[in-house]
Design a protein around this motif. Structure first.
Motif, mmCIF file in Angstrom:
data_model
loop_
_atom_site.group_PDB
_atom_site.id
_atom_site.type_symbol
_atom_site.label_atom_id
_atom_site.label_comp_id
_atom_site.label_asym_id
_atom_site.label_seq_id
_atom_site.Cartn_x
_atom_site.Cartn_y
_atom_site.Cartn_z
ATOM 1 N N GLU A 31 4.307 1.262 -5.164
ATOM 2 C CA GLU A 31 4.906 2.042 -4.092
ATOM 3 C C GLU A 31 5.523 1.018 -3.140
ATOM 4 O OE1 GLU A 31 2.665 5.061 -2.118
ATOM 5 O OE2 GLU A 31 1.779 5.789 -3.986
ATOM 6 N N ALA A 32 6.812 1.147 -2.886
ATOM 7 C CA ALA A 32 7.519 0.119 -2.133
ATOM 8 C C ALA A 32 8.524 0.750 -1.176
ATOM 9 C CB ALA A 32 8.240 -0.821 -3.105
ATOM 10 N N GLY A 35 0.837 -1.195 0.000
ATOM 11 C CA GLY A 35 0.000 0.000 0.000
ATOM 12 C C GLY A 35 0.869 1.240 0.000
ATOM 13 N N CYS A 36 0.332 2.319 0.504
ATOM 14 C CA CYS A 36 1.060 3.588 0.547
ATOM 15 C C CYS A 36 2.389 3.414 1.270
ATOM 16 C CB CYS A 36 0.205 4.640 1.247
ATOM 17 S SG CYS A 36 1.050 6.211 1.494
ATOM 18 N N PHE A 37 3.459 3.868 0.641
ATOM 19 C CA PHE A 37 4.787 3.635 1.227
ATOM 20 C C PHE A 37 5.072 4.451 2.476
ATOM 21 C CE2 PHE A 37 6.520 5.953 -2.837
ATOM 22 C CZ PHE A 37 5.942 7.162 -2.464
ATOM 23 N N TRP A 38 4.304 5.501 2.739
ATOM 24 C CA TRP A 38 4.566 6.325 3.918
ATOM 25 C C TRP A 38 4.468 5.507 5.198
ATOM 26 C CZ3 TRP A 38 0.599 10.644 2.395
ATOM 27 C CH2 TRP A 38 1.094 11.371 1.303
ATOM 28 N N GLY A 39 3.388 4.785 5.352
ATOM 29 C CA GLY A 39 3.176 3.997 6.563
ATOM 30 C C GLY A 39 4.074 2.779 6.646
ATOM 31 N N VAL A 40 4.299 2.124 5.509
ATOM 32 C CA VAL A 40 5.179 0.948 5.500
ATOM 33 C C VAL A 40 6.574 1.361 5.961
ATOM 34 C CG1 VAL A 40 6.196 -0.881 4.075
ATOM 35 C CG2 VAL A 40 3.807 -0.188 3.699
ATOM 36 N N GLU A 41 7.078 2.461 5.434
ATOM 37 C CA GLU A 41 8.404 2.931 5.840
ATOM 38 C C GLU A 41 8.417 3.300 7.323
ATOM 39 O OE1 GLU A 41 11.966 5.972 4.571
ATOM 40 O OE2 GLU A 41 9.904 6.631 4.191
ATOM 41 N N ALA A 42 7.421 4.039 7.778
ATOM 42 C CA ALA A 42 7.368 4.468 9.180
ATOM 43 C C ALA A 42 7.309 3.268 10.125
ATOM 44 C CB ALA A 42 6.164 5.381 9.407
ATOM 45 N N TYR A 43 6.570 2.241 9.735
ATOM 46 C CA TYR A 43 6.463 1.050 10.569
ATOM 47 C C TYR A 43 7.814 0.334 10.682
ATOM 48 C CZ TYR A 43 4.916 -3.399 12.448
ATOM 49 O OH TYR A 43 4.784 -4.528 13.236
ATOM 50 N N PHE A 44 8.426 0.033 9.545
ATOM 51 C CA PHE A 44 9.649 -0.774 9.551
ATOM 52 C C PHE A 44 10.838 -0.044 10.149
ATOM 53 C CE2 PHE A 44 7.211 -3.555 6.842
ATOM 54 C CZ PHE A 44 7.625 -4.805 7.280
ATOM 55 N N LYS A 45 10.888 1.265 10.016
ATOM 56 C CA LYS A 45 12.047 1.990 10.553
ATOM 57 C C LYS A 45 12.090 1.942 12.073
ATOM 58 C CE LYS A 45 12.281 6.490 10.380
ATOM 59 N NZ LYS A 45 12.305 7.851 9.884
ATOM 60 N N TYR A 94 9.838 3.261 -5.856
ATOM 61 C CA TYR A 94 8.965 2.648 -6.856
ATOM 62 C C TYR A 94 9.652 1.394 -7.397
ATOM 63 C CZ TYR A 94 7.480 7.512 -6.561
ATOM 64 O OH TYR A 94 7.099 8.738 -6.098
ATOM 65 N N ALA A 95 8.935 0.282 -7.369
ATOM 66 C CA ALA A 95 9.523 -1.001 -7.774
ATOM 67 C C ALA A 95 8.764 -1.630 -8.938
ATOM 68 C CB ALA A 95 9.534 -1.970 -6.593
ATOM 69 N N ASN A 96 9.529 -2.308 -9.780
ATOM 70 C CA ASN A 96 9.015 -3.214 -10.806
ATOM 71 C C ASN A 96 7.917 -2.623 -11.678
ATOM 72 O OD1 ASN A 96 10.781 -4.873 -9.400
ATOM 73 N ND2 ASN A 96 9.492 -6.674 -9.616
ATOM 74 N N GLY A 97 8.269 -1.609 -12.421
ATOM 75 C CA GLY A 97 7.310 -0.983 -13.330
ATOM 76 C C GLY A 97 7.755 -1.037 -14.770
ATOM 77 N N ASN A 98 7.136 -0.207 -15.577
ATOM 78 C CA ASN A 98 7.287 -0.284 -17.027
ATOM 79 C C ASN A 98 8.332 0.643 -17.637
ATOM 80 O OD1 ASN A 98 5.667 1.877 -16.258
ATOM 81 N ND2 ASN A 98 4.365 1.772 -18.073
ATOM 82 N N PHE A 99 8.929 1.569 -16.848
ATOM 83 C CA PHE A 99 10.000 2.389 -17.406
ATOM 84 C C PHE A 99 10.870 2.951 -16.288
ATOM 85 C CE2 PHE A 99 6.291 5.249 -17.279
ATOM 86 C CZ PHE A 99 6.788 6.329 -16.559
ATOM 87 N N ASN A 100 11.977 3.560 -16.659
ATOM 88 C CA ASN A 100 12.959 4.062 -15.694
ATOM 89 C C ASN A 100 12.522 5.379 -15.059
ATOM 90 O OD1 ASN A 100 14.563 1.901 -16.439
ATOM 91 N ND2 ASN A 100 15.825 3.100 -17.835
ATOM 92 N N ASN A 101 12.919 5.550 -13.802
ATOM 93 C CA ASN A 101 12.783 6.816 -13.070
ATOM 94 C C ASN A 101 11.395 7.452 -13.122
ATOM 95 O OD1 ASN A 101 15.555 6.934 -12.169
ATOM 96 N ND2 ASN A 101 16.055 7.284 -14.331
ATOM 97 N N PRO A 102 10.373 6.729 -12.682
ATOM 98 C CA PRO A 102 9.033 7.319 -12.698
ATOM 99 C C PRO A 102 8.901 8.401 -11.624
ATOM 100 C CG PRO A 102 9.008 5.303 -11.446
ATOM 101 C CD PRO A 102 10.387 5.408 -12.049
ATOM 102 N N THR A 103 7.920 9.261 -11.820
ATOM 103 C CA THR A 103 7.593 10.267 -10.810
ATOM 104 C C THR A 103 6.335 9.805 -10.070
ATOM 105 O OG1 THR A 103 6.130 11.515 -12.271
ATOM 106 C CG2 THR A 103 8.491 12.116 -12.285
ATOM 107 N N TYR A 104 6.106 10.417 -8.926
ATOM 108 C CA TYR A 104 4.910 10.110 -8.143
ATOM 109 C C TYR A 104 3.653 10.370 -8.977
ATOM 110 C CZ TYR A 104 1.756 10.127 -4.091
ATOM 111 O OH TYR A 104 0.747 9.873 -3.199
ATOM 112 N N GLU A 105 3.657 11.476 -9.702
ATOM 113 C CA GLU A 105 2.510 11.819 -10.542
ATOM 114 C C GLU A 105 2.255 10.738 -11.593
ATOM 115 O OE1 GLU A 105 1.609 15.153 -13.870
ATOM 116 O OE2 GLU A 105 2.202 15.953 -11.910
ATOM 117 N N ALA A 140 11.917 7.330 -4.362
ATOM 118 C CA ALA A 140 10.858 8.323 -4.534
ATOM 119 C C ALA A 140 11.418 9.716 -4.228
ATOM 120 C CB ALA A 140 9.693 8.009 -3.601
ATOM 121 N N GLU A 141 10.664 10.706 -4.595
ATOM 122 C CA GLU A 141 11.051 12.089 -4.376
ATOM 123 C C GLU A 141 11.342 12.326 -2.890
ATOM 124 O OE1 GLU A 141 8.418 11.801 -8.010
ATOM 125 O OE2 GLU A 141 8.431 10.905 -6.032
ATOM 126 N N GLU A 142 12.195 13.302 -2.612
ATOM 127 C CA GLU A 142 12.651 13.566 -1.242
ATOM 128 C C GLU A 142 11.493 13.786 -0.263
ATOM 129 O OE1 GLU A 142 14.642 13.919 2.133
ATOM 130 O OE2 GLU A 142 15.505 13.159 0.266
#
Length: 165
Positions: free
Chosen positions: A53-54, A9-19, A31-42, A136-138
């Protein structure tokens, strides 16, 4: 040190939990396993990019095992929900375990087989080789630290006192 990439799901919570976990040395949202290089959030949100979102998790295997990380992962997601966690719906919110070694693949598959016994519905968490991971973006990094009242579908209090750093 070892790394594993998890999408739940949303990476914000996953990151906050695991850290929070003892043995987790570093986390990042990406961003993992998609269709092209360097995607943006948009691009990910609009479905132009097919990435999940990973969160990349670097951990000390002497302090926490991959099996224990997967136990935590299944604690915070609904593994029977396809392309949806909490209120977040869409391909980018799919759940996945992205491995880099055959040993990690075997551990993940074995864990899911055992975990399936606890569910009536089929577990739909994918287990796939990590083909790419883009940071992902900073503003997404440590998002809930920067925005304590930000949206999160995960109960960060599910980490037990003896599991916290």
């Amino acid at each position: 040190m070892k790394k594993i990439v998890l999408a739940g799901g949303c990476f914000w919570g996953v990151e906050a939990y695991f850290k929070q976990l003892k043995g987790v040395v570093d986390t990042s949202s990406g961003y993992a396993n998609g269709n092209f290089n360097n995607p943006t959030y948009e691009q990910v949100c609009k479905g132009i990019a097919t990435h999940a979102e990973a969160v990349s998790i670097t951990y000390d295997e002497k302090l926490i095992s991959l099996e224990k990380l997967l136990e935590h992962f299944f604690r915070i997601i609904d593994p029977t929900s396809l392309n949806k966690q909490g209120n977040d719906v869409g391909l980018q919110y799919r759940s996945g375990i992205y491995y880099t070694t055959e040993v990690e693949k075997q551990i993940a598959e074995t864990y899911i087989q055992k975990e399936q016994l606890n569910y009536d519905k089929s577990i739909v968490v994918s287990v796939e080789p990590l083909t790419e991971y883009y940071l992902a973006e900073e503003y997404h990094q440590d998002y809930l630290d920067k925005n304590p009242n930000g949206y999160c579908h995960i109960d960060l209090g599910l980490v037990k006192a003896d599991e916290v750093k």
